[in-house]
Motif scaffolding. Sequence first.
Motif, short mmCIF file in Angstrom:
data_model
loop_
_atom_site.label_atom_id
_atom_site.label_comp_id
_atom_site.label_asym_id
_atom_site.label_seq_id
_atom_site.Cartn_x
_atom_site.Cartn_y
_atom_site.Cartn_z
N ILE A 1 7.06 5.19 5.97
CA ILE A 1 5.97 5.29 4.97
C ILE A 1 4.61 5.56 5.62
CG2 ILE A 1 7.18 3.81 3.32
CD1 ILE A 1 5.17 1.56 4.13
N ASN A 2 4.62 5.86 6.93
CA ASN A 2 3.33 5.99 7.63
C ASN A 2 2.49 7.18 7.19
OD1 ASN A 2 2.86 3.92 9.95
ND2 ASN A 2 5.07 4.29 9.87
N GLU A 3 3.12 8.15 6.53
CA GLU A 3 2.34 9.31 6.10
C GLU A 3 1.84 9.17 4.66
OE1 GLU A 3 1.35 11.61 8.23
OE2 GLU A 3 2.53 10.67 9.83
N ILE A 4 2.10 8.02 4.05
CA ILE A 4 1.63 7.82 2.66
C ILE A 4 0.29 7.10 2.72
CG2 ILE A 4 2.28 6.99 0.38
CD1 ILE A 4 5.17 6.79 1.37
N SER B 1 4.76 10.67 -0.49
CA SER B 1 4.17 9.92 -1.60
C SER B 1 5.03 8.69 -1.85
CB SER B 1 4.14 10.78 -2.87
OG SER B 1 5.46 10.95 -3.35
N LEU B 2 4.45 7.73 -2.55
CA LEU B 2 5.18 6.51 -2.87
C LEU B 2 6.41 6.83 -3.71
CD1 LEU B 2 5.48 3.47 -2.78
CD2 LEU B 2 3.86 3.31 -4.68
N THR C 1 4.73 -3.01 -1.92
CA THR C 1 3.66 -2.02 -1.95
C THR C 1 2.29 -2.66 -1.78
OG1 THR C 1 3.62 -2.16 -4.35
CG2 THR C 1 4.90 -0.36 -3.36
N GLU C 2 2.18 -3.94 -2.09
CA GLU C 2 0.85 -4.56 -2.06
C GLU C 2 0.97 -6.07 -1.96
OE1 GLU C 2 -2.34 -2.96 -4.77
OE2 GLU C 2 -2.32 -5.03 -5.52
N LEU C 3 -0.03 -6.64 -1.32
CA LEU C 3 -0.20 -8.10 -1.35
C LEU C 3 -1.44 -8.39 -2.16
CD1 LEU C 3 0.22 -9.25 2.33
CD2 LEU C 3 1.33 -10.31 0.37
N ARG C 4 -1.37 -9.43 -3.00
CA ARG C 4 -2.56 -9.84 -3.75
C ARG C 4 -2.94 -11.24 -3.31
NH1 ARG C 4 -0.64 -7.29 -9.54
NH2 ARG C 4 -0.85 -5.13 -8.81
N VAL C 5 -4.11 -11.34 -2.75
CA VAL C 5 -4.55 -12.58 -2.13
C VAL C 5 -5.78 -13.09 -2.88
CG1 VAL C 5 -5.31 -13.61 0.04
CG2 VAL C 5 -3.80 -11.63 0.09
N PRO C 6 -5.73 -14.33 -3.37
CA PRO C 6 -6.90 -14.85 -4.09
C PRO C 6 -8.15 -14.80 -3.20
CG PRO C 6 -5.04 -16.34 -4.33
CD PRO C 6 -4.64 -15.29 -3.32
N ARG C 7 -9.24 -14.37 -3.82
CA ARG C 7 -10.48 -14.27 -3.06
C ARG C 7 -11.14 -15.64 -2.99
NH1 ARG C 7 -15.65 -13.69 -2.50
NH2 ARG C 7 -16.59 -11.77 -1.67
N ALA D 1 0.46 -1.50 1.47
CA ALA D 1 1.64 -1.63 2.35
C ALA D 1 1.42 -1.03 3.73
CB ALA D 1 2.84 -0.98 1.70
N LEU D 2 0.46 -0.13 3.87
CA LEU D 2 0.26 0.51 5.17
C LEU D 2 -0.98 -0.04 5.89
CD1 LEU D 2 1.78 2.56 6.82
CD2 LEU D 2 0.37 4.36 5.82
N THR D 3 -1.53 -1.12 5.38
CA THR D 3 -2.70 -1.73 6.01
C THR D 3 -2.27 -2.43 7.29
OG1 THR D 3 -3.65 -2.04 3.83
CG2 THR D 3 -4.59 -3.35 5.62
N ARG D 4 -2.90 -2.05 8.38
CA ARG D 4 -2.52 -2.59 9.69
C ARG D 4 -3.25 -3.92 9.92
NH1 ARG D 4 1.07 1.77 10.87
NH2 ARG D 4 0.05 3.68 10.22
#
Lengths: 291, 789, 158
Positions: free
Chosen positions: A54-57, A13-14, A168-174, A74-77
């Motif tokens: 973190i590959n199992e999260i 888990s995170l 943990t995350e990227l936030r990208v303007p749509r 964070a785990l998005t390939r």
Amino acid sequence: MYPPAFDYAVPRSLDEALDLLAEVGDEGRVLAGGQSLIPMMKLRLAAPAHLVDINEISELSYIREVNGHLAIGALTRHADVVRSEIVGAGCSTMASAAPWVADPLVRNRGTVCGSVAHCDPEGDWNSVMLALGAEVVARSRTGERVIPISDFVVDFFTNALEPGEMVTELRVPRDDERSGGCYLKLERKIGDYATVGVAAHLRLDERGRIGRAGLALTSVAPVNLEVEEAERMMAGQEPSEELFAEAAEIAARTCQPQSDVRGPAEYKRAVVRAYTRRALHQALATARGER
Amino acid sequence: MTTTHQPTTPFDMGGIGHSVRRKEDDRFIQGAGRYLDDIQLPGMLHMAILRSPIAHGRILSIDASEAEAMDGVVAVVTGEMLAAHDLAWMPTLSGDTQAVLATDKVRYQGQEVAAVIATDPYIARDAVSAIFVDYEELPAITSPQQALEEGAVLIRDEKEGQTDNVAYTWEAGDREATDEAFAKADLVVTLDTHYPRSHPAPLETCGVVADVDPATGEATIYLTSQAPHAHRTLFAIVAGLPEEKIRIISPDIGGGFGNKVPIYPGYVVATAASLLIGKPVKWVESRSENLISTGFARDFHMHGELALTADGKILGLRASILSDQGAFYADAQPTRFRAGLFHICTGSYDFGAAHVAAKGAFTNKAPGGVAYRCSFRVTEASYLIERLVQNAAYELGMDPAEFRMKNFIRPEQFPYLSPTGFVYDSGDYHTALRKAMEMIDYEGWRRRQREPHPEGKLIGIGIASFTEVVGAGNSRTYDIAGLKMIDSAELRIHPTGKAILKLGVKSQGQGHETTFAQIVAEELGIPFSDVKVQEGDTDNTPYGLGTYASRSTPVAGAATAVVARQIREKARRLAAHLLEASPDDLEWEPGRFFVKGVPDKGVTIQEIAFAAYTDFPEDMEAGLEGVHYYDPPNMTYPFGSYIVVVEVDPEDGTWKVLDMVAVDDCGVRINPMIVEGQITGGLTEGFAKANMQWITFDENGNCIGSNFLDYLVPTAWETPRFRLGETVTPSPHHPIGAKGVGESATVGSPAAYVNAVIDALWSKGVRNIDMPVLPHRVWGALNGVEVAP
Amino acid sequence: MEVTVTVNGVEYRRETEPRRLLVDFIRTDLGLTGTHIGCDTTSCGACTVLLDGVPVKSCTMFAVQANGHELTTVEGLRRDGELSPVQAAFKEHHGLQCGFCTPGMMLVATALLGANPDPTEDEVRWALSGNICRCTGYANIVKAIQSAAATMHEGVRA
């Protein structure tokens, strides 16, 4: 080639991951896709004492649309981005860059957030993120920070994370209906780093003028380079051949390429000039819904 | 010349001309190939090598105590230890010596300094990091020009009588006649070009498993070897082991391309370690080790001049070469020829005079000089003449195709004695070029080239009409390290009519198990699928010099045909006995003898084979087998014409291939499918060298190109799509008329690509760009910007 | 660390060091030597395996990361004693020479055809662009994969 020994932990888990990172401090590295880290370990250019895998999260693997931006876990390939309909519809710049990151097999394993955190100036994603004005979400056991990408990229292979913290995350303007972008990369072959990469993003106002311009360059400075002068210069202007040529001139002047096996600095400036112009035209066409 | 060869056997028999599917593939497609690194022996130890981080320096001290103390480390081997057994230095294939492990100096980055023997490869690698070497750094020499400067530091200071950095000098041709030709010239066209350092980089790196039995002293050495027999003899000489106690086994090889011809220091150290420790020792190169230390190729700085008449005839060629040999002169090449067969550089053209002067220099770079998919410097030669010919045509205001047609050796001139002494066996150059021009629509492309391009891109059309020389020997002229360049075949027909063919050559992907079985099928009518081909085990195959320089089909293929014919003659006598007829009254058809005029009265080769063991005449020796050592009367001269169309983007300097046709003539094609596979692979190698693939060094002698991130090899995405054509001009002296084809496309095609780019840029004043024609070099040439490297 | 991994449908349990690369685990510890090693820099794809059906380079993963996952190697392509259509097509179209890249190429092809049953030549070449072949010049590999696609269509119709 064989990597040096290390301690390995695989949290489920995170929270568990953040606890582990807090324990190992600056001796630890997050292992996500590992497509840059493991080769460096095999060549013994990196020797982290602890790896937190973190590959199992699986909760970290997502692409979501939230409040006008895309959230990339964070785990998005890279391959998830290539295939993503959300990205295809909502972020032309990312969609255009993703297929040119590394090679198809590396894209199946490597992660976008890992690449962003790596801060390799020859990496493609940070130019895209700078052009888009993305934000990086970093967490540690003590809390969460949202860091503008321009602050996150500190220096050559150096990011703004503190020990115990991970992306943990990227936030990208749509993209809205009047924005669009692209990424143009000159590489010698698939899997090569960019000789030059240009990320361009334009948002038009309702009169068709440039509301916001984003422009960033790969492989021509110690960091991925946002060309702020050109961005400011274009803002509020009517898009035109002359305007883009001027922006290209600024980009060529601003970048700090090194002469190396990919060519002399002068050549790289010439490519920056040509590709900036091409990228802005392509971004404009996308923003206008012409492509 | 004919356009194709018509098979005389049914498809299932698989004689010459049939594209039967490869017998070896069944194991490879199931992951059951057995390559060197797949070998695991009981008690096997692993070796890792410590290499020099600097290009030139004196070794002051080596401290291995920390490494030796590590768990799992069995031994650390240094040059000093080898010197005690007289193994610190070894001979090269060009009569020089090479350090096995450095004792005095390191002379290139990546040179072998020490080796760790450990129970596990991970531990061996860890221990390499725990050996500490002190160096006194010396100036690095990174070009042959620099090496020959007055006062340059002496690289080979250990070599008796060596007072400069010259590795060799050599010349060929007739200097006076050439001077006379140049005196008569209306125009002289010159070209200076560097054929850059390259590397074969087969996907499988080099390696060894040395297994010396401490009880018997017998050494079984598994080796990634293109030449196992020659290697056994050289091992015997280098290591002082009795040759009958050495067995070299070359398992499946994952590509060779010349990289696996020399003996490398790692092989010697692993064998010595196994001998001293009494356990098997495995060493497999990493890719970095492969690229920085074993088997570089090319690195010729070439100057060429063509003497021309105003109406477009070539009168003579002058060429001078400065080769960058690295720290040791180790070219794998016939002894008598110090710059390989570079003197084939008169190419496909008929003119009276040529002179070649060659000099090699020692530099602080890896040794090698292997014939990377090339018959000893033939690609350098072909590149020089084909680039010169194109520039000459433009200077004369002629179309380069027309200029070639005007100067080609004519079909009736064969056999043709070249001005540097080669006797070309057969050829029809006009037809091959004409066919290539038709296939690609040469005139159409010339028209399109003149039309303005909507995006400002530039179209270029490049031709190369190469002639190769492959299939060494004969034994009078060609030897390597004294071993005459013959090859052999041993063929045994079993009682049930199946056969085993044993060869001294060794396939690395060329399909020998199929192709050579097809020769037997052709000659004896035994289906190719019934013929087992064995190679690579020195205890179980007849002697041979090995597979490189496109010599397997010309030499071992000929040996196979000859031994099969000898067996057929014995079969005739057996058939006569069975049919109670006179041998002279019998007629042969594929797989069967029958009585002339009575086609029903016959016996099959299988029946004859059975009789050879069950029912043979009293005055005849039992069995049906033979061995033949073939000494070729001449080399074979494959040729072809390649035409490439490229599109150049002047803004970023990139270029892409719009179309390419390759018309090859390698004489009779045994298996057209395999031949085309060889050509397609070779065209890709040629493209790689023209477009991206090279090894360079910085001013300190650091190798740039030490892994696949820097040493660029094309993927399916960059590789152009090719269209193939053929003509067939059999070799008149080869038993089946075949010529050898494995390297033609690599030899011939680089000039075609570069000629195409230069063709696109000629009107902009660009006269030359050296390979690889990287985007920044194109841009630099167009913008008058000097680009280095 | 103990690792449990299913390879070609067979479950293996082994003790392994965290730093052990998956490719060494497969080749040496499991004895499945059809997976090869061609470089140090994640460039060549000779070590390609399918991880839960997705092609990855097994030289750039630790064996411990495969814990609890399913792998397919070249040895697992043959099913019920029959060559897979991709294997058969590689032989039929001379899609291999030395055979060293072949396992990786076939695994990439198998995954590609699973996701895209009718790929164009460009799509095939793009999918293969993480794998290096030094012998063939790729043309026959591409041809083989497109032919395997056609065979699989026929199989579906039949």
